[in-house]
Scaffold this motif. Structure first.
Motif, PDB file in Angstrom:
ATOM      1  N   GLY A 191       8.279  -3.415   3.400  1.00 33.92           N
ATOM      2  CA  GLY A 191       7.459  -3.105   2.243  1.00 33.92           C
ATOM      3  C   GLY A 191       6.540  -1.912   2.382  1.00 33.92           C
ATOM      4  N   ALA A 192       6.632  -1.186   3.479  1.00 31.23           N
ATOM      5  CA  ALA A 192       5.772  -0.030   3.696  1.00 31.23           C
ATOM      6  C   ALA A 192       6.620   1.187   4.071  1.00 31.23           C
ATOM      7  CB  ALA A 192       4.759  -0.313   4.801  1.00 31.23           C
ATOM      8  N   ILE A 193       6.083   2.372   3.841  1.00 25.33           N
ATOM      9  CA  ILE A 193       6.783   3.588   4.244  1.00 25.33           C
ATOM     10  C   ILE A 193       6.642   3.742   5.750  1.00 25.33           C
ATOM     11  CG2 ILE A 193       6.845   6.101   4.067  1.00 25.33           C
ATOM     12  CD1 ILE A 193       5.923   5.843   1.176  1.00 25.33           C
ATOM     13  N   ALA A 194       7.764   3.649   6.445  1.00 26.04           N
ATOM     14  CA  ALA A 194       7.755   3.737   7.902  1.00 26.04           C
ATOM     15  C   ALA A 194       7.800   5.180   8.372  1.00 26.04           C
ATOM     16  CB  ALA A 194       8.937   2.954   8.481  1.00 26.04           C
ATOM     17  N   SER A 195       8.544   6.024   7.645  1.00 25.18           N
ATOM     18  CA  SER A 195       8.666   7.422   8.038  1.00 25.18           C
ATOM     19  C   SER A 195       9.302   8.198   6.896  1.00 25.18           C
ATOM     20  CB  SER A 195       9.523   7.576   9.305  1.00 25.18           C
ATOM     21  OG  SER A 195      10.864   7.150   9.060  1.00 25.18           O
ATOM     22  N   GLU A 196       9.273   9.519   7.015  1.00 21.25           N
ATOM     23  CA  GLU A 196       9.960  10.391   6.076  1.00 21.25           C
ATOM     24  C   GLU A 196      10.733  11.437   6.865  1.00 21.25           C
ATOM     25  OE1 GLU A 196       7.780  12.092   2.863  1.00 21.25           O
ATOM     26  OE2 GLU A 196       6.549  10.295   2.535  1.00 21.25           O
ATOM     27  N   SER A 197      11.841  11.879   6.290  1.00 18.98           N
ATOM     28  CA  SER A 197      12.609  12.966   6.888  1.00 18.98           C
ATOM     29  C   SER A 197      13.118  13.841   5.761  1.00 18.98           C
ATOM     30  CB  SER A 197      13.778  12.418   7.727  1.00 18.98           C
ATOM     31  OG  SER A 197      14.650  11.642   6.939  1.00 18.98           O
ATOM     32  N   ARG A 198      13.772  14.916   6.104  1.00 16.84           N
ATOM     33  CA  ARG A 198      14.279  15.827   5.082  1.00 16.84           C
ATOM     34  C   ARG A 198      15.789  15.737   5.006  1.00 16.84           C
ATOM     35  NH1 ARG A 198      10.907  18.701   2.384  1.00 16.84           N
ATOM     36  NH2 ARG A 198       8.824  19.113   3.186  1.00 16.84           N
TER      37      ARG A 198
ATOM     38  N   GLY B 206       0.791  -1.231   0.000  1.00 16.64           N
ATOM     39  CA  GLY B 206       0.000   0.000   0.000  1.00 16.64           C
ATOM     40  C   GLY B 206       0.820   1.277   0.000  1.00 16.64           C
ATOM     41  N   VAL B 207       1.832   1.344  -0.835  1.00 13.83           N
ATOM     42  CA  VAL B 207       2.717   2.513  -0.851  1.00 13.83           C
ATOM     43  C   VAL B 207       2.068   3.677  -1.596  1.00 13.83           C
ATOM     44  CG1 VAL B 207       4.898   3.420  -1.738  1.00 13.83           C
ATOM     45  CG2 VAL B 207       4.835   1.193  -0.613  1.00 13.83           C
ATOM     46  N   GLU B 208       2.051   4.836  -0.956  1.00 11.04           N
ATOM     47  CA  GLU B 208       1.615   6.103  -1.560  1.00 11.04           C
ATOM     48  C   GLU B 208       2.825   7.031  -1.599  1.00 11.04           C
ATOM     49  OE1 GLU B 208      -1.269   7.393  -2.685  1.00 11.04           O
ATOM     50  OE2 GLU B 208      -2.743   5.840  -2.144  1.00 11.04           O
ATOM     51  N   LEU B 209       3.198   7.445  -2.812  1.00  7.81           N
ATOM     52  CA  LEU B 209       4.396   8.271  -2.939  1.00  7.81           C
ATOM     53  C   LEU B 209       4.331   9.083  -4.220  1.00  7.81           C
ATOM     54  CD1 LEU B 209       7.293   8.989  -1.938  1.00  7.81           C
ATOM     55  CD2 LEU B 209       8.111   7.044  -3.288  1.00  7.81           C
TER      56      LEU B 209
END
Length: 263
Positions: A225-232, A32-35
């Motif tokens: 297989g999933a987005i765990a977090s985002e950073s800059r 279920g990746v949204e990107l």
């Protein structure tokens, strides 16, 4: 992508899932990746081995199809294209840097790089000039007439990067593009990728190196297989008013120190 909306994503993965195998052998490579990646944006993808990084890249490049969900490049759903139209879109719009380079052994560096342009109908002389310019941008013009078997792994990697950047590629996908390079050469390659984004292209790079990810605007962390977090990355902080230095246009100068990833 709509030509009237310059902010529309170049790449969008909409609720993408990729499952390999069936039954007891079933493996969820992505869940279920949204990107989305927009024009001028450089996104780094990080995560442990087996987290789905390379699968994400192959789906984004149309080299594989999702089990569920949709992949769109410049607003075009890849799943709805014939094999020929998909090949045309990949050749014209997507530059892909493979981990194993995928150079054609019987062609010189310049011929490997110019081949996609010639397939698009660009005259041979013009395609070669563009290939030489790409080689020069990567600092390897002297390799123009050398065959892959006569190059080191690092040289082959830079030729593969030059091939991914030739022409008006709107999306650059790179799988560990600095893996075979020394640190100084790797920095110069990242500077070239960064400059392409600053000029309006979109890029997504898989990397294990936090220092390399800091060249990006955004760092996506995958796990299972999933987005765990985002950073800059440091560049992303600069663009949103942080304390990092302002992003600039680079010309492949080795030794530039980009800051560390902000977690």
């Amino acid at each position: 992508m709509s030509h009237t909306d310059p902010t529309a994503p170049v790449l969008r993965l909409a609720d993408v899932t990729r499952v390999h195998g069936k039954g007891a052998a079933e493996v969820h490579a992505l869940r279920g990746v949204e990107l989305s990646v927009r024009p001028g944006e450089f996104v780094a993808v990080m995560g442990p081995s087996g987290s789905g990084k390379s699968t994400l890249l192959t789906l984004a490049g149309g080299l594989d199809a999702p089990s569920e969900g949709e992949v769109l490049v410049e607003g075009v759903a890849l799943g709805g294209l014939s094999r020929r139209r998909l090949a045309d879109l990949r050749r014209r719009s997507i530059g892909y840097v493979f981990q194993d380079y995928n150079l054609i052994p019987a062609l010189t560096a310049a011929e490997n790089i110019s081949l996609p342009r010639e397939l698009d109908g660009v005259p041979g002389r013009k395609a070669r000039r563009e290939a030489l310019a790409a080689l020069e941008e990567l600092g390897i013009l002297e390799l123009a007439d050398r065959f892959p078997d006569d190059m080191s792994g690092g040289q082959q990697q830079r030729v593969a990067i030059a091939r991914a950047l030739i022409g008006e590629r709107r999306l650059v996908l790179a799988d560990e593009p600095t893996g075979a390079l020394d640190s100084a050469t790797g920095e110069s390659v990242l500077a070239v990728l960064r400059a392409r984004c600053d000029a309006g292209a979109a890029a997504m790079m898989v990397t294990h190196e936090a220092a390399h990810a800091s060249w990006a605007d955004r760092v996506v962390h995958l796990r299972d297989g999933a987005i765990a977090s985002e950073s800059r990355g440091h560049r992303g902080s600069a663009r949103t008013g942080g304390t990092a230095p302002q992003a600039a246009h680079f010309t492949g100068v080795a030794g530039h120190e980009p800051g560390e990833v902000i977690r």
